[in-house]
Every structure is written in C-alpha cells, then in structure tokens.
Design a protein around this motif. Structure first.
Motif, PDB file in Angstrom:
ATOM      1  N   GLY A   1       0.808  -1.225   0.000  1.00 35.98           N
ATOM      2  CA  GLY A   1       0.000   0.000   0.000  1.00 35.98           C
ATOM      3  C   GLY A   1       0.835   1.265   0.000  1.00 35.98           C
ATOM      4  N   ASP A   2       2.138   1.135  -0.289  1.00 31.53           N
ATOM      5  CA  ASP A   2       3.012   2.303  -0.224  1.00 31.53           C
ATOM      6  C   ASP A   2       2.578   3.402  -1.187  1.00 31.53           C
ATOM      7  OD1 ASP A   2       4.502   1.126   1.636  1.00 31.53           O
ATOM      8  OD2 ASP A   2       6.182   0.562   0.352  1.00 31.53           O
ATOM      9  N   LYS A   3       2.778   4.640  -0.719  1.00 29.77           N
ATOM     10  CA  LYS A   3       2.547   5.784  -1.606  1.00 29.77           C
ATOM     11  C   LYS A   3       3.589   5.707  -2.725  1.00 29.77           C
ATOM     12  CE  LYS A   3       3.388  10.759  -1.532  1.00 29.77           C
ATOM     13  NZ  LYS A   3       4.579  10.674  -2.374  1.00 29.77           N
ATOM     14  N   LYS A   4       3.143   5.983  -3.928  1.00 28.12           N
ATOM     15  CA  LYS A   4       4.072   5.920  -5.048  1.00 28.12           C
ATOM     16  C   LYS A   4       5.007   7.121  -5.052  1.00 28.12           C
ATOM     17  CE  LYS A   4       2.875   2.044  -6.555  1.00 28.12           C
ATOM     18  NZ  LYS A   4       3.860   0.969  -6.414  1.00 28.12           N
ATOM     19  N   LEU A   5       6.206   6.896  -5.548  1.00 26.30           N
ATOM     20  CA  LEU A   5       7.192   7.972  -5.626  1.00 26.30           C
ATOM     21  C   LEU A   5       6.985   8.811  -6.881  1.00 26.30           C
ATOM     22  CD1 LEU A   5      10.368   5.856  -4.750  1.00 26.30           C
ATOM     23  CD2 LEU A   5       9.244   7.501  -3.236  1.00 26.30           C
ATOM     24  N   HIS A   6       7.346  10.081  -6.779  1.00 28.43           N
ATOM     25  CA  HIS A   6       7.437  10.924  -7.973  1.00 28.43           C
ATOM     26  C   HIS A   6       8.930  11.246  -8.166  1.00 28.43           C
ATOM     27  CE1 HIS A   6       6.644  15.068 -10.088  1.00 28.43           C
ATOM     28  NE2 HIS A   6       7.137  14.156 -10.906  1.00 28.43           N
ATOM     29  N   ILE A   7       9.475  10.798  -9.293  1.00 28.66           N
ATOM     30  CA  ILE A   7      10.911  10.941  -9.565  1.00 28.66           C
ATOM     31  C   ILE A   7      11.108  11.798 -10.815  1.00 28.66           C
ATOM     32  CG2 ILE A   7      13.011   9.684 -10.249  1.00 28.66           C
ATOM     33  CD1 ILE A   7      11.851   7.266  -8.648  1.00 28.66           C
ATOM     34  N   VAL A   8      11.974  12.811 -10.695  1.00 23.24           N
ATOM     35  CA  VAL A   8      12.349  13.628 -11.853  1.00 23.24           C
ATOM     36  C   VAL A   8      13.670  13.103 -12.402  1.00 23.24           C
ATOM     37  CG1 VAL A   8      13.085  15.949 -12.587  1.00 23.24           C
ATOM     38  CG2 VAL A   8      11.161  15.681 -11.023  1.00 23.24           C
ATOM     39  N   MET A   9      13.779  13.008 -13.741  1.00 24.77           N
ATOM     40  CA  MET A   9      15.058  12.622 -14.354  1.00 24.77           C
ATOM     41  C   MET A   9      15.517  13.756 -15.245  1.00 24.77           C
ATOM     42  SD  MET A   9      14.577   8.562 -15.029  1.00 24.77           S
ATOM     43  CE  MET A   9      16.239   8.096 -14.701  1.00 24.77           C
ATOM     44  N   PHE A  10      16.804  14.118 -15.090  1.00 22.06           N
ATOM     45  CA  PHE A  10      17.339  15.285 -15.800  1.00 22.06           C
ATOM     46  C   PHE A  10      18.683  14.909 -16.450  1.00 22.06           C
ATOM     47  CE2 PHE A  10      19.380  19.675 -15.451  1.00 22.06           C
ATOM     48  CZ  PHE A  10      18.658  20.212 -16.511  1.00 22.06           C
ATOM     49  N   PRO A  11      18.625  14.262 -17.619  1.00 24.37           N
ATOM     50  CA  PRO A  11      19.871  13.815 -18.261  1.00 24.37           C
ATOM     51  C   PRO A  11      20.610  14.946 -18.991  1.00 24.37           C
ATOM     52  CG  PRO A  11      17.984  13.138 -19.575  1.00 24.37           C
ATOM     53  CD  PRO A  11      17.431  13.818 -18.361  1.00 24.37           C
ATOM     54  N   TRP A  12      21.883  14.740 -19.214  1.00 25.96           N
ATOM     55  CA  TRP A  12      22.690  15.638 -20.046  1.00 25.96           C
ATOM     56  C   TRP A  12      22.183  15.553 -21.499  1.00 25.96           C
ATOM     57  CZ3 TRP A  12      25.080  19.567 -21.612  1.00 25.96           C
ATOM     58  CH2 TRP A  12      26.038  19.564 -22.639  1.00 25.96           C
ATOM     59  N   LEU A  13      22.461  16.599 -22.302  1.00 24.85           N
ATOM     60  CA  LEU A  13      21.894  16.727 -23.645  1.00 24.85           C
ATOM     61  C   LEU A  13      22.669  15.919 -24.692  1.00 24.85           C
ATOM     62  CD1 LEU A  13      21.306  20.602 -23.525  1.00 24.85           C
ATOM     63  CD2 LEU A  13      19.709  18.788 -22.885  1.00 24.85           C
ATOM     64  N   ALA A  14      22.703  14.606 -24.508  1.00 24.73           N
ATOM     65  CA  ALA A  14      23.393  13.732 -25.470  1.00 24.73           C
ATOM     66  C   ALA A  14      22.610  12.427 -25.553  1.00 24.73           C
ATOM     67  CB  ALA A  14      24.821  13.461 -25.000  1.00 24.73           C
TER      68      ALA A  14
ATOM     69  N   ASN B   1       6.950  19.395  -6.688  1.00 24.33           N
ATOM     70  CA  ASN B   1       7.352  18.806  -5.408  1.00 24.33           C
ATOM     71  C   ASN B   1       7.608  17.295  -5.470  1.00 24.33           C
ATOM     72  OD1 ASN B   1       7.985  18.829  -2.713  1.00 24.33           O
ATOM     73  ND2 ASN B   1       5.870  18.492  -2.054  1.00 24.33           N
ATOM     74  N   PRO B   2       8.571  16.854  -6.285  1.00 20.47           N
ATOM     75  CA  PRO B   2       8.852  15.411  -6.384  1.00 20.47           C
ATOM     76  C   PRO B   2       9.557  14.886  -5.132  1.00 20.47           C
ATOM     77  CG  PRO B   2      10.495  16.651  -7.592  1.00 20.47           C
ATOM     78  CD  PRO B   2       9.486  17.662  -7.102  1.00 20.47           C
ATOM     79  N   ASP B   3       9.618  13.562  -5.015  1.00 17.16           N
ATOM     80  CA  ASP B   3      10.356  12.943  -3.902  1.00 17.16           C
ATOM     81  C   ASP B   3      11.855  12.920  -4.181  1.00 17.16           C
ATOM     82  OD1 ASP B   3       8.015  11.914  -2.296  1.00 17.16           O
ATOM     83  OD2 ASP B   3       7.602  10.979  -4.236  1.00 17.16           O
ATOM     84  N   TRP B   4      12.201  12.614  -5.440  1.00 22.46           N
ATOM     85  CA  TRP B   4      13.609  12.441  -5.810  1.00 22.46           C
ATOM     86  C   TRP B   4      13.872  13.113  -7.151  1.00 22.46           C
ATOM     87  CZ3 TRP B   4      17.375   9.876  -2.973  1.00 22.46           C
ATOM     88  CH2 TRP B   4      16.931   9.095  -1.902  1.00 22.46           C
ATOM     89  N   ILE B   5      15.126  13.548  -7.352  1.00 24.56           N
ATOM     90  CA  ILE B   5      15.580  13.929  -8.687  1.00 24.56           C
ATOM     91  C   ILE B   5      16.843  13.145  -9.008  1.00 24.56           C
ATOM     92  CG2 ILE B   5      16.788  15.999  -7.797  1.00 24.56           C
ATOM     93  CD1 ILE B   5      16.218  17.265 -10.622  1.00 24.56           C
ATOM     94  N   PHE B   6      16.860  12.535 -10.196  1.00 24.13           N
ATOM     95  CA  PHE B   6      18.043  11.839 -10.718  1.00 24.13           C
ATOM     96  C   PHE B   6      18.719  12.798 -11.693  1.00 24.13           C
ATOM     97  CE2 PHE B   6      16.024   8.369  -8.878  1.00 24.13           C
ATOM     98  CZ  PHE B   6      16.613   7.142  -9.157  1.00 24.13           C
TER      99      PHE B   6
END
Length: 480
Positions: free
Chosen positions: A6-19, A113-118
């Motif tokens: 029943g865990d709350k789902k995570l919101h994750i942002v991903m921000f890769p380099w432009l390649a 307001n995400p939980d994590w950013i990669f």
C-alpha cells in the motif's frame, strides 16, 4: 500496474545531459520504474523530447515528458539542443545553455514537489538546489563502475587531489584501486579529452569538476552496472564516495513496436533489411561510432580502406558532420564507392542499430566502445572490434579487452593513428579466424548477465525499495 503493497508511489524527476548516449539509459531506467507504477517526470528540451522513441501506451500515465526550452546563447546555433547537433568545439556552449536551465528547473521542482531527482554528470548545481527545496537527489552515472572508479573521489575530481596533476598520471591505474587491472587511459586517449580536465573552456567549468561536485552533493549514487559483472569496481566506488552506491543493471535497450509505424524509420529498415538478407550469415561487419564520436578525415580514410582490404561485406553508419553547422564534412576516399559497390553500404543518415545488430548476416561490430552500443552488441551476441575516440571510451575498451569481450585495433600510443592494414586484420581476426574465436564465444557467455529480465527487474526493485526506505528514514528522523 503492480504496486508494492500500500506504499505511496514515488514521484521521480530525471534530468539527463543533452546527449543521446545519456538520454537512452535514462529513458530505459525511467520506463522500468514507471512500469512499477511510480510517476516519472523526464525533463529535457523540446527538440530532444520530440526525437525520443514513442512510449508504449501502458506507460503514458506514469511517464511524462517535461519540455524546458533551452536558453538562447550567442554562440549556439538555432535548434542545437544536443551534442549531435554541434561540432565538438561548440559543446561547451551547449553546457553553458544547459546550466542556464537552473531557473526553469527550479520553478518546475517547486510546483511539482517530487520525492527524488536523478541527475547526470553535467548539472553539478542540481544537488544543492534539490537540498534547498527538500528534495532527495541521486547522481545517476551512465558511465560504468570501472570508468568512474578509475576517475576517483569527488574531492579529487573537483581538483583538491594532489595525485593526478598531469595527463601522464592517467596512464596507470590509481593507488585507490587495490587489485590488478589494465583499466587506464592510453596517451592519445587522455590527450584527446584533456580539455575536459580543465576549467579553461567556454562553459567555465570542467567536466571533472561537474562530476565531482555532482557526486559530492547527492544523497546516493546510482550507476549503470551490475555486481555480478564488476563487483570489485562497485566496492571501489563505495570506498571513495563514502555514500551508498546502487547498481541499476545494464539497462538493455527495449523498443516499442509501434515506433516502427513511423514511415521514415520503416522505409529505412526495409531497404537495410533487403540488403542484409542478401549477405551470408555471420559475415557482415556493422560499423558505427555513436552520436558523439566523429573520426578525423585521415581516420575515415584508413577505416574505409581497411574495410575494403578485409574482403568482408560491411554496413557503415558514417556521420559525415556533427549537425548542419559543422563545416568539416568528411569524405570517402576517391573511387571507394565504386570499388565496394555490392559488397558494402555507407549510410550517412539514421539507421536502426538494434535491428541491424539482430540480423543473422551481421558477424561483428566495429564500435567506439560507448556503453549503450556495447550493451546492444551483447544483447544480440555480436563480437566487438574496438576503436575509441573520446570520453570514457578508452576505459570501457580496457574492461572489454581484459575480459576478452572485445579486440582493439592496434594504434600508435602517442597520436592514436592506425593503418588500414590493422583495421582489416582486426576485423578478420574477430569475425573469421580461429584465433579470434574467444571473442565470438565470450560475448555469448556474458549475454545473460546483461540482458536477463529477472536480474534487471531485481536491480530496479532494490533501487526503489532503497529510495522508499531512505525517504521514510529521513522523514522519521526529521519528525523525531
């Protein structure tokens, strides 16, 4: 979508380099996480997002693309949004424009307001920004554990380490690697990227500093790697980073078949397949050096003549320029096209690499050793002939040589030059000769380590469990 209790789902942002060599591993990881029912916001610039493969419909509600327009810079051509769009000497301006994405990224993070950013190696400013906003951060390295382990600790990378001050210091394994290894740069490899070691570039920040500050300021490090393949290197990273290092698997490429309905791509594959169908099984050399590497005119000449001398059929994807503003347009040797007509194809536009590698007529891959290409070759059991150009490619090549998974074309140590004869001999060794059988067999042996779906799934589950637990522990500590 399957949920873990029943865990709350995570919101994750991903921000890769432009390649594109960075987009694809980030996107594969994003898809694997989205499949578990978590929300991913994949952030990049409009043109790059439009060039990414379409998503399967079942992921649409869990993986959203966020377009942040790239700030205009005087020295950056219009529509140049990725390294593939610009000559090598313009890439520092691309980094400068990318750094200017900090304000719009900040606004997006504040509103969502995400939980994590990669984040990738380039945006060294994301760690402190996330921390200020109360968002946990992951430095996600698409570079492998041996490459990162060789480069060293965050303090060394940001320039406070006394051990490696000159390019020559990068030609031997560093003292923090306690086991025997050949993983190190060759002289010509380190000289080709020496500009990335210095702050004296148009972006004002060296790649080494970006990487070091990125690792220093994150909560945890995730790395494209698997502990069954290189456990000793993952241990090196834990020792030098002094923070959790989580392997996320090799992230083999997945394609969604509806992509192939895009007419242009379908037409390309149709004629490529027709040509491959006419060749004998296991005889074709596939040649491609990724979206970053561009050989010099002299190198193109030797590769072309080497392919000709090898007597083998070949399919060569040749980028004759890096984007429309690259004035240095590569040319094939005089008469080459006539002499190889029927036996070889030189394709100067996009080609479907994974499908080509999967064709039974392809017997081997002449590659720059970029890790996504390596993983794709292993997915399709194709032996590797290696010709490095820049970035981490030399370190990747040492790992492949050490494990007998690839054979490097012999080159001059100082300037990296090679001859057409060495190209021809290397190709014949790996594809045809008895002496090269080890390379053909090794690739098949390691395949399961790279493409096993259950193993890859386990890595993603372990990562998510860690992210969820970490978040809970920190929140608990705050509450206490």
């Amino acid at each position: 979508m399957a949920s873990n209790g029943g865990d709350k789902k995570l919101h994750i942002v991903m921000f890769p380099w432009l390649a594109f060599g960075h987009f694809f591993p980030n996107l594969e990881l994003a898809k694997l996480i989205a499949q578990k029912g978590h929300l991913i916001s994949f952030v990049s610039t409009p043109r790059n997002i439009d060039r990414l493969p379409k998503l399967p419909p079942n992921l649409a509600s869990h993986l959203q693309f966020i377009k942040l327009p790239l700030p205009k810079l005087h020295n950056l051509p219009d529509n140049a949004e990725a390294t593939t769009d610009v000559p090598y000497n313009v890439v520092p301006f691309l980094k400068k424009a990318y750094d200017a994405l900090e304000p719009p990224l900040t606004s997006f993070l504040e509103s969502s307001n995400p939980d994590w950013i990669f984040y990738d190696f380039a945006p060294y400013w994301v760690g402190p920004l996330a921390s200020k906003l109360g968002i946990k951060s992951v430095f996600f390295s698409i570079f492998t554990a041996p490459a990162m382990g060789f480069l060293g600790s965050p303090s060394g990378l940001v320039g406070t380490d006394p051990i490696r001050k000159k390019p020559e210091n990068f030609l031997v394994p560093p003292p923090w690697v306690s086991f025997p290894t050949t993983v190190a740069f060759r002289y010509f490899e380190i000289m080709r990227i020496s500009d990335s070691l210095s702050d004296d570039n148009e972006s004002g920040v060296s790649d080494m500093y970006r990487m070091g500050a990125g690792i220093e300021n994150c909560d945890i490090v995730a790395i494209r790697s698997c502990s069954e393949f290189e456990p000793e290197w993952i241990q090196v990273l834990e020792n030098i980073y002094r923070k959790p290092v989580l392997p996320v698997g090799q992230l083999p490429s997945t394609t969604y078949d509806d992509n192939e309905k895009e007419e242009e791509k379908n037409d390309t594959w149709r004629w490529v397949k027709d040509w491959l169908d006419q060749q004998r099984k296991g005889t074709v050399v596939y040649v491609a050096f990724g979206s970053e590497a561009k050989p010099s005119q002299e190198e193109v000449r030797e590769i072309a003549l080497g392919l000709e001398k090898s007597g083998l059929p070949f399919f060569w994807v040749l980028r004759i320029q890096r984007g429309p503003y690259d004035e240095d347009v590569l040319k094939l040797p005089d008469g080459f096209s006539d002499r190889i007509r029927g036996r070889g194809v030189v394709c100067t536009s996009w080609a479907p690499q994974l499908r080509i590698l999967g064709h039974e007529s392809v017997g081997g891959f002449l590659t720059h050793s970029g890790w996504t290409s390596v993983v794709e070759a292993i997915q399709k059991s194709k032996p590797l002939v290696l010709l490095t150009f820049l970035a981490d490619q030399g370190l990747n090549a040492r790992v492949l040589e050490e494990k007998r998974m690839g054979y490097s074309i012999p080159r001059d140590e100082r300037d990296g030059s090679f001859t057409s004869d060495s190209v021809a001999e290397s190709l014949r060794l790996v594809l045809v000769e008895e002496e090269g059988r080890i390379y053909r067999e090794k690739i098949k042996e390691v395949k399961d380590l790279f493409v096993n779906k259950e193993r890859q799934d386990r890595y993603v589950n372990d990562l998510l469990a860690y992210l969820e637990e970490y978040k809970k522990t920190k929140l608990g500590a705050k509450a206490g």
